[in-house]
Design a protein around this motif. Structure first.
Motif, PDB file in Angstrom:
ATOM      1  N   SER A 189       0.782  -1.161   0.094  1.00 30.94           N
ATOM      2  CA  SER A 189       0.104   0.083   0.152  1.00 30.94           C
ATOM      3  C   SER A 189       0.851   1.269   0.029  1.00 30.94           C
ATOM      4  N   LYS A 210      -8.665  -5.685  -2.994  1.00 35.18           N
ATOM      5  CA  LYS A 210      -9.324  -4.464  -3.629  1.00 35.18           C
ATOM      6  C   LYS A 210     -10.097  -4.983  -4.874  1.00 35.18           C
ATOM      7  N   LYS A 212     -11.128  -5.393  -8.415  1.00 33.69           N
ATOM      8  CA  LYS A 212     -10.964  -5.066  -9.840  1.00 33.69           C
ATOM      9  C   LYS A 212     -10.043  -3.994  -9.958  1.00 33.69           C
ATOM     10  N   MET A 213      -9.195  -3.681  -8.736  1.00 35.90           N
ATOM     11  CA  MET A 213      -7.978  -2.728  -8.864  1.00 35.90           C
ATOM     12  C   MET A 213      -7.051  -2.665  -9.832  1.00 35.90           C
ATOM     13  N   ASP A 243      -9.156  -9.101  -7.754  1.00 37.17           N
ATOM     14  CA  ASP A 243      -8.438  -7.892  -7.483  1.00 37.17           C
ATOM     15  C   ASP A 243      -8.181  -7.376  -8.970  1.00 37.17           C
ATOM     16  N   ASP A 245      -9.218  -6.408 -12.765  1.00 34.22           N
ATOM     17  CA  ASP A 245     -10.350  -6.097 -13.923  1.00 34.22           C
ATOM     18  C   ASP A 245     -10.094  -6.829 -15.216  1.00 34.22           C
TER      19      ASP A 245
END
Ligand code: NAD
Length: 280
Positions: A189, A210, A212-213, A243, A245
């Motif tokens: 992060s 998270k 489709k980050m 996570d 897309d």
């Protein structure tokens, strides 16, 4: 168009291999037994526990279930683990996580005999992995190595970028890729310019949590993309996403895992593999 990495098929192959090994052990009079402990009645945990029991049944291993009440104490749980540690009939012990808030999970994990720790979470097994000794490896990252190898992805010498540094996925994943002689970068992060780093990856492993980050702007043309995330974006729908897309990345990637049917089924398959190895 990327080639799909089929976790359903590969996990089925691994479970069938386990089944054969269990049958051979049975011929020698050796039984394989997993003890599964659940505390409380969290519905998601119950589903996971049931799936683990079903997998044991499929490969021909015994599963022993222990259900402790939500309000049971740390001491009661530790006592049960001690009993299972000293029971020669039990090869593997698994405590379904997360535990209710009043438990100290670290102490619980440390109490399991490392040689019965089929989840690979005990610090001794984590240490064994990092110094290259034999031991149990956390099931999800171990499953990803199998997905790559069985899909003929060359790992040695490749640039591997892992997004996520959790103890159960990101960190052990990095150790395993290092063991396979990849050049490994771990992002998290606080990583700056994430897409610049991830675009270097020949193999990109995404475990962020998270939905489709990661879209195409993070992915090098032809990269192998492994999506560890599992999310239900809409609570009413049965559809899952990862996570990554998928619609955006699939046209750019060389190979990619779908969600569902990619990494997800590998975790239980590798649990079975760890269980059988604990006997062998
Ligand atoms: P975690 O929450 O413990 O760790 C997430 C990691 O992602 C952290 O290290 C964090 O630094 C990093 N991160 C968060 N936001 C970021 C950002 N914006 N940019 C870069 N890095 C970021 O999660 P986990 O337990 O490793 O799980 C990750 C995902 O994998 C979750 O969706 C989880 O449900 C899934 N999961 C799936 C399986 C499976 O069997 N397929 C098993 C375990 C976890």
């Amino acid at each position: 168009m990327a080639e799909l990495i089929d976790g359903k098929l590969i996990s089925a192959q691994i479970k069938d291999e386990c089944k054969e090994k269990v049958a051979l052990l049975k011929e020698k009079g050796i039984e394989v037994t997993l003890a599964v402990i659940q505390v409380g009645e969290d519905p998601a945990s119950s589903v996971y526990v049931n799936n683990k029991k079903k997998a044991c049944e499929y490969i021909g291993a015994n599963s022993l279930s222990y259900n402790l009440k939500e309000d049971s104490t740390q001491e009661e749980l530790l006592k049960l683990i001690d009993d299972l540690n000293s029971d020669d009939k039990v090869n593997g012990i698994l405590v379904q996580l997360p535990l209710p808030k009043h438990f100290d999970e670290d102490e619980v994990i440390r109490r399991i005999n490392p040689d019965k720790d089929v989840d690979g979470f005990h610090p001794i097994n984590v240490g064994r992995l990092s110094i290259g000794e034999k031991g149990f490896v956390s099931c999800t990252p171990a499953g990803i190595i199998q997905l790559l190898k069985r899909s003929n992805v060359e790992i040695e010498g490749k640039e591997c970028v892992i997004i996520g540094r959790s103890n159960i996925v990101g960190k052990p994943m990095s150790m395993l890729m290092l063991r396979e002689n990849a050049t490994v970068t771990i992002c998290h992060s606080r990583t700056k310019n994430l897409s610049e780093v991830t675009k270097r990856a020949d193999i990109l492993i995404v475990a962020i949590g998270k939905p489709k980050m990661i879209d195409a702007s993070y992915v090098k043309e032809g990269a192998v993309v492994i999506d560890v995330g599992i999310h239900r974006p809409d609570p009413d729908s049965k559809k899952l996403c990862g996570d990554v897309d998928f619609e955006s990345v699939e046209p750019v990637a060389g190979k990619i895992t779908p969600v569902p049917g990619g990494v997800g089924p590998m975790t239980i398959a590798m649990l079975m593999s760890n269980l059988v190895n604990s006997v062998e």
